[in-house]
Design an enzyme around this catalytic site. Structure first.
Site, PDB file in Angstrom:
ATOM      1  N   LYS A 113       0.694  -1.106   0.030  1.00 42.80           N
ATOM      2  CA  LYS A 113      -0.192   0.073  -0.081  1.00 42.80           C
ATOM      3  C   LYS A 113       0.801   1.029   0.172  1.00 42.80           C
ATOM      4  CE  LYS A 113      -4.132  -2.017   1.953  1.00 42.80           C
ATOM      5  NZ  LYS A 113      -4.783  -2.624   2.956  1.00 42.80           N
ATOM      6  N   LYS A 220      -5.607 -13.598  -8.369  1.00 41.74           N
ATOM      7  CA  LYS A 220      -6.564 -13.330  -7.282  1.00 41.74           C
ATOM      8  C   LYS A 220      -7.750 -12.420  -7.880  1.00 41.74           C
ATOM      9  CE  LYS A 220      -7.199 -11.335  -3.126  1.00 41.74           C
ATOM     10  NZ  LYS A 220      -6.987  -9.896  -2.481  1.00 41.74           N
ATOM     11  N   LYS A 223     -10.733  -6.248  -5.418  1.00 42.02           N
ATOM     12  CA  LYS A 223     -11.493  -4.997  -5.728  1.00 42.02           C
ATOM     13  C   LYS A 223     -10.413  -4.042  -6.785  1.00 42.02           C
ATOM     14  CE  LYS A 223     -13.853  -4.953  -2.004  1.00 42.02           C
ATOM     15  NZ  LYS A 223     -13.625  -4.861  -0.627  1.00 42.02           N
TER      16      LYS A 223
HETATM   17  P1  ADP Z   1     -10.385  -7.125  -1.608  1.00 47.28           P
HETATM   18  O1  ADP Z   1      -9.086  -8.043  -1.647  1.00 47.28           O
HETATM   19  O2  ADP Z   1     -11.208  -7.262  -2.721  1.00 47.28           O
HETATM   20  O3  ADP Z   1      -9.880  -5.639  -1.422  1.00 47.28           O
HETATM   21  P2  ADP Z   1     -10.880  -7.422   0.991  1.00 47.28           P
HETATM   22  O4  ADP Z   1      -9.270  -7.077   1.435  1.00 47.28           O
HETATM   23  O5  ADP Z   1     -11.898  -6.311   1.632  1.00 47.28           O
HETATM   24  O6  ADP Z   1     -10.955  -7.667  -0.239  1.00 47.28           O
HETATM   25  O7  ADP Z   1     -11.172  -8.819   1.692  1.00 47.28           O
HETATM   26  C1  ADP Z   1     -12.243  -9.103   2.685  1.00 47.28           C
HETATM   27  C2  ADP Z   1     -11.964 -10.619   2.836  1.00 47.28           C
HETATM   28  O8  ADP Z   1     -12.267 -11.533   1.849  1.00 47.28           O
HETATM   29  C3  ADP Z   1     -10.847 -11.138   3.674  1.00 47.28           C
HETATM   30  O9  ADP Z   1     -11.092 -12.083   4.430  1.00 47.28           O
HETATM   31  C4  ADP Z   1     -10.109 -11.620   2.268  1.00 47.28           C
HETATM   32  O10 ADP Z   1      -9.182 -12.698   2.875  1.00 47.28           O
HETATM   33  C5  ADP Z   1     -11.150 -12.169   1.370  1.00 47.28           C
HETATM   34  N1  ADP Z   1     -10.978 -12.427  -0.050  1.00 47.28           N
HETATM   35  C6  ADP Z   1     -10.960 -11.135  -0.860  1.00 47.28           C
HETATM   36  N2  ADP Z   1     -10.317 -11.542  -1.988  1.00 47.28           N
HETATM   37  C7  ADP Z   1     -10.141 -12.934  -2.019  1.00 47.28           C
HETATM   38  C8  ADP Z   1     -10.180 -14.178  -2.901  1.00 47.28           C
HETATM   39  N3  ADP Z   1      -9.986 -13.747  -4.352  1.00 47.28           N
HETATM   40  N4  ADP Z   1     -10.119 -15.392  -2.701  1.00 47.28           N
HETATM   41  C9  ADP Z   1     -10.424 -15.589  -1.288  1.00 47.28           C
HETATM   42  N5  ADP Z   1     -10.755 -14.772  -0.325  1.00 47.28           N
HETATM   43  C10 ADP Z   1     -10.579 -13.526  -0.389  1.00 47.28           C
END
Ligand code: ADP
Ligand code: TRP
Length: 355
Positions: A113, A220, A223
């Site tokens: 970040k 992966k 967002k």
């Molecule tokens: P992003 O990565 O889209 O910003 P977040 O960081 O807000 O999403 O993640 C929220 C939850 O969803 C966490 O527990 C994270 O480990 C899970 N998560 C996010 N993307 C994935 C993915 N592609 N596969 C499995 N778990 C995920």
């Protein structure tokens, strides 16, 4: 016997996607009957990336509606908004007194970040950490790395420790934050000679941690990767996204190894389709009769079967503001009771007492 305490949260940074659903939310729903469950919306964590206030506000409400639409039940789980628990902010200040800036700077998510904030590309193998640190220290105010980003792991540790949770259902990418949480808990306990904070573990219902892949052939779904299928995507949008997913030229010879983009489609299928459907397409790949168009059509329908009932509930729930307000007011009351008790213990052991 008291049920084990489970806790998890998702940042309010937009709509929930299939990665959030399979990596986190589906586990939340399944744990509700067996544990003392606490699920919250991490709006303070969302602030670390300086969102637009209107968008942040809308996103909190949206995620709350998506939690409920996916099956979180306020009768079974405590559902709340992080910023409704002021005890979290106070413990964050107190716990920071025992957290090293070095260990925070070495956290992988901070490095990622901070690089984004400074507008420099992803770290390469053997990157020069010293030069990177100088860039952070010397950054002008228009491209600064804010201190909230650095202390993100302290805040996450506080979310967990203030509720004395022992099980934390999160995706694989959050492992390092949990490791830090355990370290901070141990350090605090041993500094004051108390047994105040339990050490939490990651938890995945059933099998190993899930990683939902993206539709762009990348590793992966996320967002910031812009490769998401959202729970709220309407059928037209969703079908279009799936039909546009990256594939390859197709197998040329029997039992050819599967390329990454096609393996991703199979992984999505494993999560959403019936086993015999997956077996059918795997066989078709092996004997070179596969048509990716057919596979994608099937995959889109199977994803829709999962998301449609959720999507249809989201709008109804969103329209019922009174209900939403009641859910989080009730959740905050319950979450605050335990948070206040933990905070009182912490203040006591740290020497912040009345005289
Ligand atoms: P992003 O990565 O889209 O910003 P977040 O960081 O807000 O999403 O993640 C929220 C939850 O969803 C966490 O527990 C994270 O480990 C899970 N998560 C996010 N993307 C994935 C993915 N592609 N596969 C499995 N778990 C995920
Ligand atoms: N850091 C988590 C994420 O990005 C969100 C989060 C904040 C969290 N506090 C938490 C997850 C406490 C579990 C427990 O997804």
């Amino acid at each position: 016997m008291a049920k084990e305490i489970v806790l998890s949260g998702i940042r309010s940074t937009g709509n929930l996607h299939l990665g959030n659903y399979y990596g986190a939310l589906r586990n939340f729903v399944r744990m509700q009957d067996d544990y003392d469950c606490n699920f919250f919306i991490a709006d303070l964590h969302a602030l670390t990336t300086n969102p637009d206030p209107q968008q942040l506000h809308a996103s909190v409400k949206q995620i709350l509606a998506e939690y409920l639409a996916a099956g979180l039940d306020p009768e079974k789980s405590t559902i709340y908004i992080q910023s409704d628990i002021p005890e979290v902010s106070e413990l964050y200040l107190l716990l920071n007194m025992h957290v090293g800036i070095g260990e925070l700077m070495r956290t992988a998510s901070f490095k990622d970040k901070a690089r984004k904030a400074l507008g420099i590309g992803p770290a390469t193998e053997g990157a020069d950490d010293e030069a990177f640190e100088h860039q952070i220290i010397g950054a002008e105010t228009n491209k600064r790395v804010n201190a909230g980003l650095l202390t993100y792991p302290t805040l996450m540790a506080v979310d967990i420790l203030i509720q004395k949770a022992t099980k934390v259902p999160v995706g694989k990418d959050q492992e390092q934050h949990l490791e830090l949480t355990r370290r901070f808990a141990r350090r605090f306990n041993s500094f004051y000679g108390v047994d105040l904070f339990p050490e939490p573990q990651n938890y995945n219902f059933g099998a190993a941690a899930v990683k939902v892949p993206g539709l762009d052939g990348s590793g992966k779904m996320g967002k910031s990767e812009g490769n998401c299928i959202y729970l709220i995507d309407d059928p037209k949008v969703l079908r279009k996204k799936v039909m546009r997913a990256v594939t390859d030229e197709g197998p040329k010879e029997p039992n050819q190894p599967v390329s990454q983009p096609v393996a991703n489609l199979f992984s999505l299928m494993e999560l959403t389709s019936a086993p015999e459907v997956v077996a059918h397409y795997r066989q078709a790949y092996a004997d070179c009769s596969i048509r990716y168009g057919d596979l994608k059509k099937q995959l889109a329908e199977d994803i829709l079967a999962v998301t449609t009932p959720i999507r249809e509930r989201i709008n109804d729930i969103l329209a019922n503001e009174d209900y939403l307000r009641r859910v989080v007011a009730d959740g905050a009351e319950r979450a605050r009771a335990r948070a206040a008790a933990t905070l009182a213990e912490v203040r006591q052991v740290m020497g912040i007492r009345k005289f």
